[in-house]
Design a protein around this motif. Structure first.
Motif, PDB file in Angstrom:
ATOM      1  N   ARG A 153      30.128  57.112  50.426  1.00 58.39           N
ATOM      2  CA  ARG A 153      31.553  57.442  50.378  1.00 58.39           C
ATOM      3  C   ARG A 153      32.421  56.197  50.507  1.00 58.39           C
ATOM      4  O   ARG A 153      33.506  56.116  49.916  1.00 58.39           O
ATOM      5  N   ILE A 154      31.962  55.234  51.297  1.00 58.71           N
ATOM      6  CA  ILE A 154      32.724  53.988  51.435  1.00 58.71           C
ATOM      7  C   ILE A 154      32.704  53.198  50.138  1.00 58.71           C
ATOM      8  O   ILE A 154      33.725  52.666  49.684  1.00 58.71           O
ATOM      9  N   PHE A 155      31.508  53.136  49.511  1.00 59.36           N
ATOM     10  CA  PHE A 155      31.366  52.280  48.338  1.00 59.36           C
ATOM     11  C   PHE A 155      31.893  52.926  47.061  1.00 59.36           C
ATOM     12  O   PHE A 155      32.217  52.215  46.109  1.00 59.36           O
ATOM     13  N   CYS A 156      31.975  54.258  47.012  1.00 64.05           N
ATOM     14  CA  CYS A 156      32.471  54.907  45.790  1.00 64.05           C
ATOM     15  C   CYS A 156      33.859  54.395  45.388  1.00 64.05           C
ATOM     16  O   CYS A 156      34.035  53.940  44.254  1.00 64.05           O
ATOM     17  N   PRO A 157      34.856  54.459  46.259  1.00 56.73           N
ATOM     18  CA  PRO A 157      36.170  53.936  45.844  1.00 56.73           C
ATOM     19  C   PRO A 157      36.164  52.442  45.595  1.00 56.73           C
ATOM     20  O   PRO A 157      36.853  51.955  44.688  1.00 56.73           O
ATOM     21  N   LEU A 158      35.370  51.700  46.387  1.00 52.18           N
ATOM     22  CA  LEU A 158      35.316  50.249  46.188  1.00 52.18           C
ATOM     23  C   LEU A 158      34.704  49.906  44.829  1.00 52.18           C
ATOM     24  O   LEU A 158      35.200  49.031  44.110  1.00 52.18           O
ATOM     25  N   VAL A 159      33.621  50.599  44.482  1.00 52.71           N
ATOM     26  CA  VAL A 159      32.973  50.354  43.190  1.00 52.71           C
ATOM     27  C   VAL A 159      33.889  50.774  42.053  1.00 52.71           C
ATOM     28  O   VAL A 159      33.944  50.119  41.001  1.00 52.71           O
ATOM     29  N   LEU A 160      34.617  51.878  42.244  1.00 53.12           N
ATOM     30  CA  LEU A 160      35.558  52.329  41.216  1.00 53.12           C
ATOM     31  C   LEU A 160      36.606  51.259  40.941  1.00 53.12           C
ATOM     32  O   LEU A 160      36.871  50.909  39.778  1.00 53.12           O
ATOM     33  N   VAL A 161      37.199  50.719  41.981  1.00 52.59           N
ATOM     34  CA  VAL A 161      38.209  49.661  41.818  1.00 52.59           C
ATOM     35  C   VAL A 161      37.582  48.431  41.166  1.00 52.59           C
ATOM     36  O   VAL A 161      38.158  47.819  40.256  1.00 52.59           O
ATOM     37  N   MET A 162      36.381  48.067  41.634  1.00 59.84           N
ATOM     38  CA  MET A 162      35.698  46.887  41.085  1.00 59.84           C
ATOM     39  C   MET A 162      35.426  47.060  39.592  1.00 59.84           C
ATOM     40  O   MET A 162      35.619  46.132  38.799  1.00 59.84           O
ATOM     41  N   LEU A 163      34.980  48.263  39.182  1.00 63.22           N
ATOM     42  CA  LEU A 163      34.668  48.492  37.773  1.00 63.22           C
ATOM     43  C   LEU A 163      35.914  48.395  36.903  1.00 63.22           C
ATOM     44  O   LEU A 163      35.876  47.813  35.816  1.00 63.22           O
ATOM     45  N   VAL A 164      37.011  48.990  37.370  1.00 59.22           N
ATOM     46  CA  VAL A 164      38.252  48.934  36.595  1.00 59.22           C
ATOM     47  C   VAL A 164      38.711  47.481  36.431  1.00 59.22           C
ATOM     48  O   VAL A 164      39.068  47.043  35.323  1.00 59.22           O
ATOM     49  N   ILE A 165      38.688  46.730  37.532  1.00 52.35           N
ATOM     50  CA  ILE A 165      39.090  45.320  37.461  1.00 52.35           C
ATOM     51  C   ILE A 165      38.120  44.534  36.580  1.00 52.35           C
ATOM     52  O   ILE A 165      38.528  43.681  35.774  1.00 52.35           O
ATOM     53  N   TYR A 166      36.812  44.830  36.708  1.00 52.55           N
ATOM     54  CA  TYR A 166      35.790  44.124  35.934  1.00 52.55           C
ATOM     55  C   TYR A 166      35.982  44.343  34.436  1.00 52.55           C
ATOM     56  O   TYR A 166      35.933  43.392  33.638  1.00 52.55           O
ATOM     57  N   LEU A 167      36.188  45.606  34.032  1.00 56.71           N
ATOM     58  CA  LEU A 167      36.371  45.902  32.613  1.00 56.71           C
ATOM     59  C   LEU A 167      37.640  45.234  32.083  1.00 56.71           C
ATOM     60  O   LEU A 167      37.647  44.701  30.962  1.00 56.71           O
TER      61      LEU A 167
END
Length: 413
Positions: free
Chosen positions: A255-269
């Protein structure tokens, strides 16, 4: 505080208000009063609530530890084959690392769940076939098909150990989700054991070095490898006997990493588009892209496995849904990149494997995303998402079998 507790002893709402006003003072006052209040149902309840210390760690019976000891010894013995029988490390470990971990795990689950003889024969017969097949492949370290077979064999062995984990449960779907949850817990417990083992090893080697004995090589060969081989079995037993140890950690991490990974993916793309970097012409970048996809898929699966079937956290489901949607985009980019590379430079074992894996993952993601949208907009139960994940797991095993068995025949060694 004591007087107020006694005055409102039969008023649950007032007691709760007193508790929330000053929890420390309430607990101290209540504990001082409790010997005179025993027998009162409400007082007994508050005593349990205030003084509950949690479940004690269970160390199991002698029989259980005997089974763990046996399977750990088997794992350690297999891990020591190169040293005991003068087998080349580079030949042995890539092909057989899965047999150090998964057959002993399957043995433990078969004993724990009392598998019938037919299922035991299926589980271990399949593993023996895989053992013979992978070790009969030619010794060709540079062969892509051999490396792909070795890698996908691990996926197949993992799936077979999952069959032993499921056992004869009437609800195999829920047990498959439990198997995913177990894998998340296993990673956490193994990491903790590994950290403790690394600290002990470092201290041990340093102490011997201080008195003039350099034991690094010998220690790693006999103690380090043995410890690493036994770690999954010990971690599994601790999880099965004490689910409270890490049972809540994996869902929290997810649950902690889900939002963090979501933000990271959007920024990464976004950065990828802005920076002009693409996976179409850069092979190493495509590899990293697919590894990223695997990691995100694992987080999505562990998040779904840890989501309650009764209590639906809509914010959490929204985050998982958005992450799944972004991951579909990532998968689409990776899939188009591998198709572009095949069209430009032809088919190879690696490209065929990546293409197949991307298709398998994409179909799974689309099925999961469709169910998540139904949960959000049609109030469908979250259990439907879990069922989709559970039913699709055998597809990964099937794909692993295809790559392991057929690629050497199709593409040669």
């Amino acid at each position: 505080m004591k007087t107020e507790i006694q005055t409102h002893l039969d008023d649950p709402a007032q007691l709760e208000a007193l508790y929330r006003t000053n929890r420390t003072a309430f607990k101290l006052s209540f504990n001082a009063l409790y010997p005179t209040l025993k027998g009162n149902i409400l007082a007994d309840y508050w005593n349990e609530r205030l003084n509950y210390t949690g479940e004690a760690i269970q160390w199991g019976t002698r029989k259980e530890w005997s089974v763990i000891l046996i399977v750990s010894v088997i794992a350690a013995f297999v891990a020591q084959f190169p040293a005991l029988f003068s087998i080349d490390d580079d030949f042995f470990y890539p092909r057989n690392v899965g047999f150090i971990v998964f057959p002993p795990l399957a043995m433990y689950f078969a004993w724990k769940h009392k598998l019938p003889r037919g299922k035991i024969a299926l589980v271990f017969g399949t593993m023996v076939i895989g053992l013979v097949f992978i070790n009969l492949l030619p010794n060709a370290p540079e062969s892509d098909t051999v490396l792909l077979s070795c890698f996908h064999l691990i996926l197949v062995l993992w799936s077979i150990s999952g069959l032993a984990f499921v056992g004869n449960a009437p609800n195999t779907g829920e047990q498959r989700i439990s198997f995913l949850t177990f894998n998340g817990d296993l990673l956490v417990m193994m990491a903790l054991i590994a950290i403790a083992g690394a600290m002990l090893s470092g201290v041990t080697i340093a102490l011997f070095s201080a008195i003039g004995f350099n034991i690094e090589e010998t220690y790693f060969q006999y103690i380090g490898i043995t410890g690493m081989a036994a770690t999954p079995m010990v971690a599994t037993y601790l999880i099965q006997s004490n689910p409270q140890l890490v049972g809540k950690i994996s869902p929290v991490i997810a649950r902690i990493f889900c939002p963090l990974v979501l933000v990271m993916l959007v920024i990464y793309l976004s950065t990828m588009v802005y920076g002009g970097k693409d996976p179409y012409t850069d092979r190493d970048f495509l590899l990293i892209f697919n590894l990223l996809l695997i990691g995100v898929m694992a987080i999505i699966f562990f998040s779904i496995a840890g989501t309650s079937t009764t209590t639906e956290n809509r914010m959490g489901i929204w985050i998982i849904t958005l992450l799944a949607a972004v991951t579909v985009i990532v998968n689409g980019v990776a899939l188009s990149a591998i198709l572009f590379r095949i069209a430009e430079w032809g088919i190879t074992p690696n490209r065929a494997a990546v293409l197949g894996a991307n298709v398998v993952v994409l179909v799974n993601l689309l099925l999961v995303l469709a169910q998540l949208l139904r949960v959000l907009f049609k109030n469908a139960p979250i259990a439907n998402v879990r069922n989709v994940v559970a039913r699709y797991l055998p597809v990964y095993c099937l794909w692993g079998l295809i790559v392991m068995l057929l690629f050497p025949l199709i593409f040669g060694i």
